[in-house]
Design a protein around this motif. Structure first.
Motif, PDB file in Angstrom:
ATOM      1  N   CYS A 103       0.845  -1.189   0.000  1.00  0.00           N
ATOM      2  CA  CYS A 103       0.000   0.000   0.000  1.00  0.00           C
ATOM      3  C   CYS A 103       0.887   1.247   0.000  1.00  0.00           C
ATOM      4  CB  CYS A 103      -0.915  -0.001   1.215  1.00  0.00           C
ATOM      5  SG  CYS A 103      -1.893   1.518   1.396  1.00  0.00           S
ATOM      6  N   THR A 104       0.701   2.100  -0.997  1.00  0.00           N
ATOM      7  CA  THR A 104       1.493   3.323  -1.110  1.00  0.00           C
ATOM      8  C   THR A 104       1.288   4.240   0.094  1.00  0.00           C
ATOM      9  OG1 THR A 104       1.105   3.180  -3.490  1.00  0.00           O
ATOM     10  CG2 THR A 104       2.105   5.198  -2.680  1.00  0.00           C
ATOM     11  N   LEU A 105       0.074   4.245   0.647  1.00  0.00           N
ATOM     12  CA  LEU A 105      -0.205   5.112   1.782  1.00  0.00           C
ATOM     13  C   LEU A 105       0.635   4.721   2.993  1.00  0.00           C
ATOM     14  CD1 LEU A 105      -4.091   5.444   1.588  1.00  0.00           C
ATOM     15  CD2 LEU A 105      -2.341   6.886   0.553  1.00  0.00           C
ATOM     16  N   VAL A 106       0.837   3.421   3.201  1.00  0.00           N
ATOM     17  CA  VAL A 106       1.650   2.954   4.308  1.00  0.00           C
ATOM     18  C   VAL A 106       3.112   3.331   4.094  1.00  0.00           C
ATOM     19  CG1 VAL A 106       2.506   0.921   5.530  1.00  0.00           C
ATOM     20  CG2 VAL A 106       0.095   1.065   4.900  1.00  0.00           C
ATOM     21  N   ARG A 107       3.611   3.086   2.902  1.00  0.00           N
ATOM     22  CA  ARG A 107       5.037   3.319   2.633  1.00  0.00           C
ATOM     23  C   ARG A 107       5.391   4.796   2.590  1.00  0.00           C
ATOM     24  NH1 ARG A 107       4.098   0.284  -1.741  1.00  0.00           N
ATOM     25  NH2 ARG A 107       4.852   1.994  -3.079  1.00  0.00           N
ATOM     26  N   GLU A 108       4.491   5.623   2.050  1.00  0.00           N
ATOM     27  CA  GLU A 108       4.882   6.994   1.749  1.00  0.00           C
ATOM     28  C   GLU A 108       4.119   8.068   2.523  1.00  0.00           C
ATOM     29  OE1 GLU A 108       4.550   7.529  -2.467  1.00  0.00           O
ATOM     30  OE2 GLU A 108       5.852   5.798  -2.941  1.00  0.00           O
ATOM     31  N   GLN A 109       2.939   7.720   3.082  1.00  0.00           N
ATOM     32  CA  GLN A 109       2.116   8.768   3.685  1.00  0.00           C
ATOM     33  C   GLN A 109       1.559   8.378   5.054  1.00  0.00           C
ATOM     34  OE1 GLN A 109      -0.624  10.813   0.970  1.00  0.00           O
ATOM     35  NE2 GLN A 109       0.161   9.550  -0.704  1.00  0.00           N
ATOM     36  N   SER A 110       2.210   7.461   5.734  1.00  0.00           N
ATOM     37  CA  SER A 110       1.649   6.931   6.982  1.00  0.00           C
ATOM     38  C   SER A 110       1.459   8.017   8.045  1.00  0.00           C
ATOM     39  CB  SER A 110       2.536   5.814   7.538  1.00  0.00           C
ATOM     40  OG  SER A 110       3.821   6.292   7.850  1.00  0.00           O
ATOM     41  N   ARG A 148       0.860  11.263   7.651  1.00  0.00           N
ATOM     42  CA  ARG A 148      -0.303  12.081   7.300  1.00  0.00           C
ATOM     43  C   ARG A 148      -1.608  11.324   7.510  1.00  0.00           C
ATOM     44  NH1 ARG A 148      -3.864  12.691   3.203  1.00  0.00           N
ATOM     45  NH2 ARG A 148      -2.852  11.179   1.831  1.00  0.00           N
ATOM     46  N   ILE A 149      -1.640  10.068   7.074  1.00  0.00           N
ATOM     47  CA  ILE A 149      -2.864   9.271   7.195  1.00  0.00           C
ATOM     48  C   ILE A 149      -3.240   9.081   8.655  1.00  0.00           C
ATOM     49  CG2 ILE A 149      -3.908   7.019   6.761  1.00  0.00           C
ATOM     50  CD1 ILE A 149      -3.609   8.820   4.284  1.00  0.00           C
ATOM     51  N   LYS A 150      -2.280   8.777   9.498  1.00  0.00           N
ATOM     52  CA  LYS A 150      -2.565   8.588  10.925  1.00  0.00           C
ATOM     53  C   LYS A 150      -3.026   9.896  11.566  1.00  0.00           C
ATOM     54  CE  LYS A 150       0.610   4.689  11.513  1.00  0.00           C
ATOM     55  NZ  LYS A 150       1.884   4.216  12.124  1.00  0.00           N
ATOM     56  N   ARG A 151      -2.446  11.005  11.132  1.00  0.00           N
ATOM     57  CA  ARG A 151      -2.861  12.309  11.660  1.00  0.00           C
ATOM     58  C   ARG A 151      -4.310  12.599  11.264  1.00  0.00           C
ATOM     59  NH1 ARG A 151       0.486  15.571   8.981  1.00  0.00           N
ATOM     60  NH2 ARG A 151       2.187  15.193  10.434  1.00  0.00           N
ATOM     61  N   GLU A 152      -4.660  12.316  10.019  1.00  0.00           N
ATOM     62  CA  GLU A 152      -6.028  12.542   9.551  1.00  0.00           C
ATOM     63  C   GLU A 152      -7.017  11.645  10.293  1.00  0.00           C
ATOM     64  OE1 GLU A 152      -6.325  12.095   5.345  1.00  0.00           O
ATOM     65  OE2 GLU A 152      -5.202  13.926   4.896  1.00  0.00           O
ATOM     66  N   LEU A 153      -6.653  10.394  10.462  1.00  0.00           N
ATOM     67  CA  LEU A 153      -7.539   9.463  11.164  1.00  0.00           C
ATOM     68  C   LEU A 153      -7.736   9.864  12.622  1.00  0.00           C
ATOM     69  CD1 LEU A 153      -6.339   6.027   9.733  1.00  0.00           C
ATOM     70  CD2 LEU A 153      -8.600   7.044   9.435  1.00  0.00           C
ATOM     71  N   THR A 154      -6.709  10.374  13.247  1.00  0.00           N
ATOM     72  CA  THR A 154      -6.812  10.800  14.641  1.00  0.00           C
ATOM     73  C   THR A 154      -7.878  11.874  14.803  1.00  0.00           C
ATOM     74  OG1 THR A 154      -4.483  10.261  15.063  1.00  0.00           O
ATOM     75  CG2 THR A 154      -5.539  11.800  16.577  1.00  0.00           C
ATOM     76  N   VAL A 155      -8.024  12.732  13.810  1.00  0.00           N
ATOM     77  CA  VAL A 155      -9.041  13.782  13.844  1.00  0.00           C
ATOM     78  C   VAL A 155     -10.397  13.248  13.393  1.00  0.00           C
ATOM     79  CG1 VAL A 155      -9.741  16.007  12.885  1.00  0.00           C
ATOM     80  CG2 VAL A 155      -7.341  15.603  13.489  1.00  0.00           C
ATOM     81  N   SER A 156     -10.423  12.573  12.250  1.00  0.00           N
ATOM     82  CA  SER A 156     -11.706  12.183  11.657  1.00  0.00           C
ATOM     83  C   SER A 156     -12.433  11.096  12.444  1.00  0.00           C
ATOM     84  CB  SER A 156     -11.507  11.721  10.206  1.00  0.00           C
ATOM     85  OG  SER A 156     -10.640  10.600  10.131  1.00  0.00           O
ATOM     86  N   LEU A 157     -11.712  10.311  13.239  1.00  0.00           N
ATOM     87  CA  LEU A 157     -12.340   9.230  13.992  1.00  0.00           C
ATOM     88  C   LEU A 157     -12.935   9.681  15.335  1.00  0.00           C
ATOM     89  CD1 LEU A 157      -9.825   6.303  13.362  1.00  0.00           C
ATOM     90  CD2 LEU A 157     -12.224   6.345  12.705  1.00  0.00           C
ATOM     91  N   LYS A 158     -12.704  10.920  15.719  1.00  0.00           N
ATOM     92  CA  LYS A 158     -13.165  11.377  17.032  1.00  0.00           C
ATOM     93  C   LYS A 158     -14.667  11.190  17.245  1.00  0.00           C
ATOM     94  CE  LYS A 158      -9.529  14.662  18.322  1.00  0.00           C
ATOM     95  NZ  LYS A 158      -9.206  16.086  18.597  1.00  0.00           N
ATOM     96  N   PRO A 159     -15.536  11.573  16.293  1.00  0.00           N
ATOM     97  CA  PRO A 159     -16.979  11.366  16.525  1.00  0.00           C
ATOM     98  C   PRO A 159     -17.342   9.892  16.731  1.00  0.00           C
ATOM     99  CG  PRO A 159     -16.623  12.912  14.730  1.00  0.00           C
ATOM    100  CD  PRO A 159     -15.287  12.307  15.034  1.00  0.00           C
TER     101      PRO A 159
END
Length: 244
Positions: A144-151, A153-164
């Motif tokens: 997965c390109t997201l894991v190799r290159e953008q982990s 950023r992705i984790k930062r986004e999930l930390t915010v978007s998963l709050k609700p």
């Protein structure tokens, strides 16, 4: 009363901002990696877990039309007499799910799921596809390109978007149980697949199939006791009210 998730809102949320990322990896997230080695498990179908309330909503909106195999229900029993269930969909859509907006939560937050404390605070992330747990160095070897290159950023986004989502004690409880389930599977498997020769790989995958089908890592009293502890911890953190 404990706060409950509105699954309509969840299904209208994009948790990971990565449009057309599948073009960079050949749609890895929607494939059954190592499936060609399976003898018992579905060689092409990706198994998608849904929480019970999520599954009820998923059915109410008509589901995904090109997933036709009935979901399998797996129920886990707590030592206090309570229980919870997850539903497993076998998806062979290869990323062409119809309608795409009906895809389950696990697809929306791929490639990770949150590791949370009893209050629903994210303390880490784990790989959401079970086979991805058995790479020795997944951050560098992952397809997965997201894991190799953008982990990051992705984790930062999930930390915010998963709050609700993580305001619901039942969701927090299930994610905590999922972490326990994954850890026990890793202990039982005790190894990595990416450093094995073909003979060893077949043996490893045969063991993996048996663990998944039998549910052996999660059928003892210790697991039942542990998820009961998790229930009590989450219940206390959310005001000491029952949520199952």
């Amino acid at each position: 009363m404990p706060n409950k998730v509105d699954w309509k809102d969840i299904y209208n949320t994009e948790y990971v901002n990565a449009p057309e990322c599948w073009k960079t990896c050949g749609g890895y997230c929607c494939k059954n990696f190592y499936g060609e080695h399976f003898n018992i498990l579905d060689k092409s179908g990706v198994s998608l877990p849904l929480l019970e309330k999520e599954y009820e909503y998923y059915k109410s909106i008509g589901g995904i039309t090109n997933i036709t195999t009935p979901a399998k229900k797996r129920t886990f029993h707590l030592s206090n007499g309570k229980e919870f269930s997850i539903y497993l969909l076998s998806c062979q859509c290869g990323g062409l799910c119809n309608p795409h907006g009906h895809r389950p939560l696990i697809c929306r937050i791929y490639p990770y799921f949150p590791v949370v404390d009893a209050f629903g605070m994210i303390v880490d992330f784990e790989y959401s596809a079970l086979m991805d747990l058995f790479y020795r160095d997944p951050d560098n070897n992952h397809n997965c390109t997201l894991v190799r290159e953008q982990s990051i950023r992705i984790k930062r986004e999930l930390t915010v978007s998963l709050k609700p989502l993580l305001r619901d004690p039942e969701v927090v409880f299930v994610f905590r149980c999922l972490s326990e389930l994954v850890n026990r599977l890793k202990i039982k498997m005790d190894g990595f697949i990416d450093n094995l020769d073909e003979k060893q790989k077949k043996k490893f995958i045969a063991k993996y199939e048996w663990m998944i089908l039998s549910g052996k890592p999660w059928k003892d009293k210790e697991f039942s006791h542990r998820i009961t502890e998790i229930y009590d911890e989450v219940k206390l953190a959310f005001g000491n009210e029952d949520f199952l």
